[in-house]
Design a protein around this motif. Structure first.
Motif, PDB file in Angstrom:
ATOM      1  N   TYR A 151      65.519  46.713 -56.976  1.00 32.69           N
ATOM      2  CA  TYR A 151      66.814  46.141 -56.600  1.00 32.69           C
ATOM      3  C   TYR A 151      67.348  46.909 -55.398  1.00 32.69           C
ATOM      4  CZ  TYR A 151      71.644  44.618 -56.967  1.00 32.69           C
ATOM      5  OH  TYR A 151      72.876  44.096 -56.699  1.00 32.69           O
ATOM      6  N   GLN A 153      69.961  47.387 -52.826  1.00 36.45           N
ATOM      7  CA  GLN A 153      71.324  47.158 -52.332  1.00 36.45           C
ATOM      8  C   GLN A 153      71.722  48.256 -51.347  1.00 36.45           C
ATOM      9  OE1 GLN A 153      74.370  45.859 -55.103  1.00 36.45           O
ATOM     10  NE2 GLN A 153      75.718  47.485 -54.395  1.00 36.45           N
ATOM     11  N   THR A 154      71.663  49.506 -51.798  1.00 37.82           N
ATOM     12  CA  THR A 154      72.182  50.619 -51.004  1.00 37.82           C
ATOM     13  C   THR A 154      71.421  50.784 -49.685  1.00 37.82           C
ATOM     14  OG1 THR A 154      72.704  51.686 -53.078  1.00 37.82           O
ATOM     15  CG2 THR A 154      72.704  53.096 -51.138  1.00 37.82           C
ATOM     16  N   GLY A 159      76.813  52.255 -49.357  1.00 34.72           N
ATOM     17  CA  GLY A 159      76.376  52.071 -50.731  1.00 34.72           C
ATOM     18  C   GLY A 159      77.463  51.366 -51.504  1.00 34.72           C
ATOM     19  N   SER A 160      78.537  52.105 -51.759  1.00 34.52           N
ATOM     20  CA  SER A 160      79.635  51.524 -52.538  1.00 34.52           C
ATOM     21  C   SER A 160      80.222  50.305 -51.837  1.00 34.52           C
ATOM     22  CB  SER A 160      80.744  52.558 -52.721  1.00 34.52           C
ATOM     23  OG  SER A 160      80.214  53.764 -53.173  1.00 34.52           O
ATOM     24  N   GLY A 193      65.076  52.517 -56.456  1.00 33.02           N
ATOM     25  CA  GLY A 193      64.141  52.942 -57.493  1.00 33.02           C
ATOM     26  C   GLY A 193      63.004  51.954 -57.653  1.00 33.02           C
ATOM     27  N   GLU A 447      79.841  54.325 -58.298  1.00 33.37           N
ATOM     28  CA  GLU A 447      80.244  55.733 -58.246  1.00 33.37           C
ATOM     29  C   GLU A 447      81.506  55.874 -59.116  1.00 33.37           C
ATOM     30  OE1 GLU A 447      81.647  59.474 -57.244  1.00 33.37           O
ATOM     31  OE2 GLU A 447      82.795  57.697 -56.724  1.00 33.37           O
ATOM     32  N   ASN A 539      94.461  56.664 -55.110  1.00 35.70           N
ATOM     33  CA  ASN A 539      93.156  56.913 -55.762  1.00 35.70           C
ATOM     34  C   ASN A 539      93.290  57.798 -56.994  1.00 35.70           C
ATOM     35  OD1 ASN A 539      90.907  57.340 -52.882  1.00 35.70           O
ATOM     36  ND2 ASN A 539      92.075  55.594 -53.547  1.00 35.70           N
TER      37      ASN A 539
END
Ligand SMILES: Cc1cc2nc3c(=O)[nH]c(=O)nc-3n(C[C@H](O)[C@H](O)[C@H](O)COP(=O)(O)OP(=O)(O)OC[C@H]3O[C@@H](n4cnc5c(N)ncnc54)[C@H](O)[C@@H]3O)c2cc1C
Length: 694
Positions: A151, A153-154, A159-160, A193, A447, A539
């Motif tokens: 998968y 994505q990053t 990333g986020s 991964g 995260e 935050n």
């Protein structure tokens, strides 16, 4: 050749003889039956028996032996991980193992290996987001490992922030294809991964571009390597990202594309679609694709409980057999240990304060996992008919619990490692490996700090809807009701506590968590609506609200589980009530400022709380080893010299050292590694002799 050192049997009354006796004695004092507790944790006897069956299957295989798991270079270890992957797939086919079985088997083997993301991410996302026709075509290949996936994505630079991804998927109507492209190295997929070595395909998150318009990230199934010889296709640059802090048996990879073409039908089209004419068909609900993400976060809650439980098992057993000093204290007196004997470290209040709350947290997380899994299953059924009504609650709670539980699990594992002193630092103790490999759980799948913002948004939305549209509140956010009645703006209530005993009342505990969660969420809402503070500047307040919410949910769930136990298995009630008390009281104590800030807790309340917690921890001592034994980790799973079920800690430590490759298999009688090249020239003074000749 010098004779090898052989560990002699322990002399009667020696420290070693005591270690084995200590664990037996500790077990004899346990006040509750273990089997029903194990069944409660596993959910059913069948689930426990299934695990035992799978354990036997795995333990028979030399490839999955753990005694030499840390030996060899990364390349050696990766090759072994690939061999393990191949063997696990064979075992699956030979024994007709289900997905759930395989999930468990991977946990037993306790290595994140090249198959992990194929099974943990690629397959679930494919199942959730491929159209029925796509699923019919791809799933049989993926399930039989003829197509191995990951998968992606990053990226290196993002990333986020999903909308910051740079990889593009541009539709070319002339050829009915998408062109996948990485415009710069910052678009290089990174961390993926199961990509570095094993993937033949990957699911790429790329910006969908139709007629020059950017429709944001969508998923595409992209072939990477030839099914004939595994060579990367032209236009694909792929490899392993290198050594990491942990997770070194999995091939996290990098990936770049150069104007690489795939058929249009390789976009995952269960929800959003692109027609032959290049037109975009919106998904029926913007958040339908969240299902897969929720699944993984839910699984991470259980894994958090299980990982901390493992550490707590190692720590608690070791604390029963490790003795230091002859200090006489109340715990030692209660346990009837004479002052002439050294004190088992489990009897020190400080060790109890570091270990027992970790046992309680593990139980709390495992029960919460059962709850959130049930919510998830219900949601999946509804999604089949595009009913998204429960999605926001399941999404928000799985995010909140993922962030909170992985955080306390990681902190807890490290706390236990420290509380075990020097031996906990040995790889053979099992704790460092657990710590390293558990660490990224707080980062991947959202995260943790960022997830708390999602939870906070949900809480604010629920509050707004409740206040403006009188919408009924989900039971997990019932506490928001208190905001309407003034909590969060002024301190108008205090805890109903006038003695330590009051703190053992579940209603008093839950009221404190409800009050605090309402206050922090109320203050967050106030900051936005009354003070005009932008959400982006809040935050820290969001993290506080998410934490308060998670703790409320965990305590509430623990209480309801305990009430149910009173009905179903009354013999377990006293101990589970005690563990639930330790969880609730210790959790309040850890964030006492949050509870006391508005005067809800005053000095006397805090004093009573600490007294109640102290008593609860003392009471937990007799059952501590039973509580960890009930998790039923085998020695194979723990792979720990100091957490062995038979207490033979010192033998295990020495045996492992004697067998270490540095000692060349000579059991402590070898001439040291490196003697000829480096040590001999020094001790023979060769350097000095050369100098004197000059
Ligand atoms: C072992 C491991 C395996 C992984 N496997 C995969 C995989 O298979 N596939 C895949 O696609 N990815 C994978 N990842 C990547 C992982 O999903 C990301 O690293 C994770 O989502 C965090 O994103 P990031 O690295 O961009 O962190 P960043 O977003 O750069 O975060 C850095 C810091 O900035 C803070 N921050 C960022 N934005 C904000 C904001 N808006 N407000 C406040 N603070 C902010 C964060 O809280 C954090 O403290 C893996 C990562 C690891 C460590």
């Amino acid at each position: 050749m010098a004779s090898k050192f052989v560990i002699p049997p322990p002399k009667p009354g020696s420290t070693r003889a005591l270690t084995q006796k200590d664990l037996q004695t500790a077990r004899s004092l346990v006040s509750f039956p273990l089997e029903p507790m194990t069944e409660t944790i596993f959910g059913s006897v069948q689930d426990y028996e299934r695990k035992q069956y799978l354990l036997n299957l795995v333990m028979k295989e030399p490839l999955f032996a753990k005694h030499d798991r840390f030996h060899g270079s990364r390349e050696d270890r990766l090759l072994r991980a690939l061999a393990m992957t191949k063997r696990l797939v064979e075992l699956r086919d030979e024994n007709n193992l289900s997905d759930a079985d395989m999930h468990l088997v991977r946990q037993l083997v306790d290595e994140t290996i090249p198959m992990s993301l194929h099974e943990g991410m690629f397959l679930p996302v494919l199942r959730a987001q491929a159209s029925p026709e796509q699923a019919k075509h791809w799933l049989p290949l993926a399930e039989s490992y003829q197509m191995i996936g990951s998968y992606a994505q990053t990226e290196l630079a993002h990333g986020s922030n999903l909308s910051g991804l740079e990889t593009t998927a541009t539709y070319i109507p002339e050829t009915d294809e998408f062109e996948i492209h990485s415009p710069d190295i910052t678009a290089c997929k990174w961390w993926i991964g199961s990509l570095g070595l094993i993937s033949t395909h990957t699911l790429v998150q790329a910006k969908l571009i139709l007629k020059g318009k950017d429709y944001g990230p969508h998923l595409f199934l992209v072939p990477l390597r030839s099914l004939d010889d595994h060579k990367p296709f032209p236009g694909v640059t792929v490899g392993d990202i290198g050594k990491k802090m942990g997770f070194n048996l999995i091939d996290n990879g990098f990936l770049m594309f150069e104007h690489y073409k795939i058929p249009r039908t390789n976009m995952l089209m269960r929800f959003a679609q692109v027609t032959r004419k290049g037109e975009y068909v919106k998904p029926p609900h913007a958040k339908l694709a969240y299902g897969g993400m929720v699944f993984v976060r839910t699984a991470l809650v259980r894994l958090a409980g299980g990982s901390l439980a493992k550490a707590a098992t190692i720590g608690t057993r070791y604390a029963c057999v490790r003795r230091q000093f002859h200090v006489m204290n109340a715990n030692k007196q209660v346990a009837g240990v004479s002052s002439s004997e050294e004190t088992p470290i489990i009897m020190y209040p400080m060790v109890q304060a570091r270990m027992f709350p970790r046992i309680a947290e593990s139980y709390a997380m495992l029960f919460a996992a059962q709850g959130i899994e049930a919510m998830y299953q219900d949601m999946v059924k509804r999604l089949d008919s595009f009913d998204v009504s429960t999605l926001p609650a399941v999404h928000a709670n799985s995010s909140a619990l993922k962030a909170y539980c992985t955080g306390i699990a990681l902190d807890g594992i490290e706390e236990i490692r420290r509380a075990t002193g020097g031996h906990g630092f040995m790889m053979s103790s099992g704790l460092p490996y657990l710590l390293f490999n558990y660490s990224p759980s707080v980062t991947f799948e959202g995260e943790n700090a960022l997830l708390t913002q999602q939870t906070a948004r949900y809480l604010l939305k629920q509050l707004h809807k409740h206040q403006t549209q009188a919408e009924p509140l989900h039971p997990f956010v019932e506490y928001l009701e208190l905001i309407s009645s003034g909590v969060g703006r002024k301190s108008d209530r205090t805890a109903a506590v006038s003695s330590p005993a009051d703190w053992f009342n579940p209603a008093v505990q839950l009221a404190a968590f409800a009050h605090r969660a309402a206050r922090v969420t109320g203050e967050l809402a106030h900051a936005i609506t009354q003070c005009g503070t932008p959400f982006a500047d809040l935050n820290v307040e969001c993290a506080r609200a998410s934490k308060a919410h998670s703790e409320y949910v965990l305590v509430r769930t623990f209480h309801s589980t305990t009430r149910k136990i009173l009905q179903d298995k009354p013999a377990l009630y006293p101990v589970l009530k005690l563990v639930s008390d330790v969880f609730a009281l210790n959790t309040i104590e850890k964030s006492i400022g949050d509870f006391a800030e508005d005067g809800y807790l005053v000095h006397a309340h805090v004093k009573h709380l600490r007294a109640a917690l102290k008593t609860a921890l003392q009471d937990m001592m007799k059952d501590a080893v039973g509580l960890v034994d009930a998790w039923a980790f085998s020695d194979y799973e723990l792979d720990s010299t100091i957490g062995r079920s038979d207490g033979k800690v010192y033998e295990a430590l020495l045996e492992t050292a004697l067998a270490d490759p540095v000692n060349k298999g000579m059991n402590g009688k070898a001439v040291s590694l490196g003697y000829e090249q480096y040590i001999r020239p020094l001790v023979k003074g060769e350097r000095l002799q050369k100098k004197s000749k000059l």
